[in-house]
Design a protein around this motif. Sequence first.
Motif, short mmCIF file in Angstrom:
data_model
loop_
_atom_site.label_atom_id
_atom_site.label_comp_id
_atom_site.label_asym_id
_atom_site.label_seq_id
_atom_site.Cartn_x
_atom_site.Cartn_y
_atom_site.Cartn_z
N PHE A 1 36.61 38.59 17.74
CA PHE A 1 35.34 37.90 17.96
C PHE A 1 35.58 36.45 18.40
CE2 PHE A 1 32.07 35.15 15.94
CZ PHE A 1 31.01 35.46 16.79
N GLU A 2 36.45 35.74 17.71
CA GLU A 2 36.72 34.35 18.09
C GLU A 2 37.44 34.27 19.44
OE1 GLU A 2 36.75 31.76 14.03
OE2 GLU A 2 38.69 32.44 14.77
N THR A 3 38.24 35.27 19.78
CA THR A 3 38.86 35.29 21.10
C THR A 3 37.81 35.39 22.19
OG1 THR A 3 40.85 36.34 20.18
CG2 THR A 3 40.51 36.49 22.56
N SER A 4 36.78 36.22 21.98
CA SER A 4 35.70 36.32 22.97
C SER A 4 34.95 35.01 23.11
CB SER A 4 34.74 37.44 22.58
OG SER A 4 34.06 37.12 21.37
N LEU A 5 34.83 34.27 22.02
CA LEU A 5 34.17 32.96 22.11
C LEU A 5 35.02 31.96 22.88
CD1 LEU A 5 32.70 32.54 18.49
CD2 LEU A 5 31.64 33.54 20.51
N LYS A 6 36.33 32.07 22.75
CA LYS A 6 37.22 31.18 23.49
C LYS A 6 37.16 31.44 24.99
CE LYS A 6 40.54 30.80 19.68
NZ LYS A 6 41.92 31.13 19.22
N GLU A 7 36.94 32.70 25.38
CA GLU A 7 36.91 33.04 26.80
C GLU A 7 35.76 32.36 27.52
OE1 GLU A 7 36.78 37.24 26.83
OE2 GLU A 7 38.91 37.50 26.30
N VAL A 8 34.67 32.14 26.84
CA VAL A 8 33.52 31.44 27.46
C VAL A 8 33.50 29.97 27.06
CG1 VAL A 8 32.14 33.53 27.63
CG2 VAL A 8 32.01 32.13 25.56
N ASN B 1 28.59 27.37 33.14
CA ASN B 1 29.29 26.09 33.25
C ASN B 1 30.09 25.89 31.95
OD1 ASN B 1 29.92 23.24 33.05
ND2 ASN B 1 28.48 22.92 34.74
N THR B 2 31.43 25.93 32.04
CA THR B 2 32.26 25.89 30.84
C THR B 2 32.15 24.57 30.09
OG1 THR B 2 34.15 25.21 32.20
CG2 THR B 2 33.91 27.57 31.74
N SER B 3 31.98 23.48 30.82
CA SER B 3 31.86 22.19 30.13
C SER B 3 30.56 22.12 29.34
CB SER B 3 31.94 21.04 31.13
OG SER B 3 30.86 21.10 32.06
N ILE C 1 23.53 32.86 26.10
CA ILE C 1 23.54 31.40 26.25
C ILE C 1 24.42 31.00 27.42
CG2 ILE C 1 24.24 29.25 25.12
CD1 ILE C 1 23.57 30.61 22.44
N PHE C 2 25.57 31.64 27.55
CA PHE C 2 26.52 31.30 28.62
C PHE C 2 25.92 31.57 30.00
CE2 PHE C 2 30.25 32.51 31.28
CZ PHE C 2 30.86 31.26 31.32
N ASN C 3 25.20 32.69 30.15
CA ASN C 3 24.71 33.09 31.47
C ASN C 3 23.40 32.40 31.84
OD1 ASN C 3 26.86 34.85 31.91
ND2 ASN C 3 25.80 36.57 30.92
#
Length: 738
Positions: free
Chosen positions: A353-360, A305-307, A297-299
């Motif tokens: 897992f939640e840390t990886s979600l925070k990074e994106v 786009n972080t926003s 989804i991010f890519n």
Amino acid sequence: MDVLFNSINVRDLLSSNDLDDSSPLSAPDLRLLIDRLQVRSLNIKSKVHNYILSHNDEFSSLFSRCSDAVVNSEQLSDHVSNLVNLLSSDRKPIDVQVKETVDEIRSKRCELKEKKDALGLVEDLVAGKVVEAAEVLTELKVALRITEDCTNDEEPVVFGLLRKKWTDCFEEIQQVLVKFIEKAVTFDHQTNSVYVKNTMSMNDDIQGIALCTVLKAMHVVGILDHGLAKVADLMTRHVITPAVGSISHSFSVEEQRLHSGDITEAVLRITPLTGTQVENMDAEIIYSGISIVIQFIFNYICFQNTSWMQLFGRLTWPHMSELIISNFLSKIVPDDASKLSDFQTIRQLTSEFETSLKEVMFISFDKDERLTNFTDNVEVHFATRKKVEILATARDLLLHSNFKLPKEYTRKSEDIKNGENVDLLFSSERCAVSETALQLLELVHQTLKDVCLSSPTVALEFCHAARDALLLYEAVIPVKLERQLDGINQVAVLIHNECLFLSQEILALKFEYQPDFPISVKGVVFIDLGIRYKLMAEEILQRQIQLVKHNLMEAIDGADGFQNTHQPKRYESAKFSIDQVAFILEKVRIIWEPLLLPLTYKRSMCTVVEAVCSRMTKDILQLDDIAAEETLQIQRLIHMLLENLSSLLDSLVGVKQTTKAQEALSSSIDDLIQSLPQLRVLADMLDMPLKSITASWESGELAKCGYTSSEVKDFIRAIFTDSPLRKECLWRIENIKF
């Protein structure tokens, strides 16, 4: 008409042409001149009259225009006068107001021209310039001052028309952009894959629009959340839900590129893994699969786009986290408190897992740690889960309870169907309870044993579970067995026994378990429940006693106050009532004696027998005239009742002999049933002489049985006729007080 426009030469009217201009005229010449002038004048008048008649329409029109000119000149004079008044007034000068109005009209015309030109730029959408069209639409929104309530009665009507035109354009561009999104991100059920097209076309007019451009246009217009919501719903239904379902899935990403290296399409393939049920699911596999989905989804959807990603997370994370908790984490919460330490691995994987979600930027750093919060509180979830299981078990026990007893059951039976005789903790007696009560109490004991071995958090939940399980009995049984409690039967007596049994067992819980409780739950008490069940047992018993007394009173009512029993029909009716009383008491004895505690049975039975004897004595004493034959019949009925009660009273005496010696010496049946000796004495008085009755009163025997002087005197008046002896006896009774 020349005579009207040219001057008249007077000398031409004279006949003589040799007159000198300076010579005076003679009198004849003057008369001739006057005559000729008159003729000439008449001729002129005639010509003028004929001319006017021939040009009547022209003169009428001329005079009408003259009249209108006069009226207009008067109106103009009035307007000029008003204008002069305005110019000379103290208010704002009219010329200034006129100038301001003209300037405002000029400004509005310029603004209108600019906005029409800008509005035309929205047509760039058809040419594929979606971002430019979105920017123009946003500028127009500001220029037209479009808000939720933008109605203004003082502004030009054209503004409302422009706003409607803007709304139509906004709806059109929103519809087009949403269609782009729906075509760009699709799910194929046959291949079980998500396809994301980087460029797409709407029709022959709009070709090669990039997905990133569409998202930018949505962001400019302010509908990005609407567009991403559709994508979020698609991903949640077809990707996230299967990822945390009962079967594991693997995820892979494929890219399709042009020769130039540009990505034209990205594919997320979802493949089920057979043979991995939820109990065997590994947290690492689940979290890694979801991480692949989030990175996809991010890519390829949010274009890093972080926003945009943050907005997508706000739309997806609440439901996604709830799915992970309900379908995975809650199901792997340990069933045994000793396995709670093994859950730390799950907690570590969840945090990573939640840390990886925070990074994106899928979730924020300062909140939204729903999964970590759940794993941190695993003890609470374990305790809550166990509490639910405990209460569910207790509820099933109570709903499927069976309170039936075999017909041959007696107090001496060691075992009963669906229950057994149990010892009461605070007495030396035994009572019958159902198997349901024993299983419920065993469940409570096991729960409190777990309290002693658990952490403070878990222990507190277990204590609450034990209390709630005990309270379920009070909530379920009276409702389930409401019909039985409203009647006289063994079930009601058995429930009374169980309440009494539970009361004493609950009071003992403090002494059995509280010393081993964790310090944080030592304040938890059960004594209030013990008192509660004690009161409930007494309430059920009193309800049974009242039902029996009600039936007995209805039976005695059939005797009609024992009036006129010397009549055969009345006597038979009274005799039937006595038989009914005996039948009811025997039925109650059969129900109560095997189940109630001996002392409780004796006390309860004495209460209902007291009610019968008291009512019969009262009815007989209220008779105001008793014939000689009638006294014999009443005496016979009393003896009949006492004879029917003899076996019951003997059984009560037997109960008395099984108790402590001190209680056996301190009271007898006559002490427990105070109206019984009163009824016996009444039967004797029915055939006693007047003097013997008086002597019994004077000796205090009647007073000892509970009679009053007024009752004795009324009884004498009802049986004996008026005589000096009766008066003397009544006087003697009245003058002796006890």
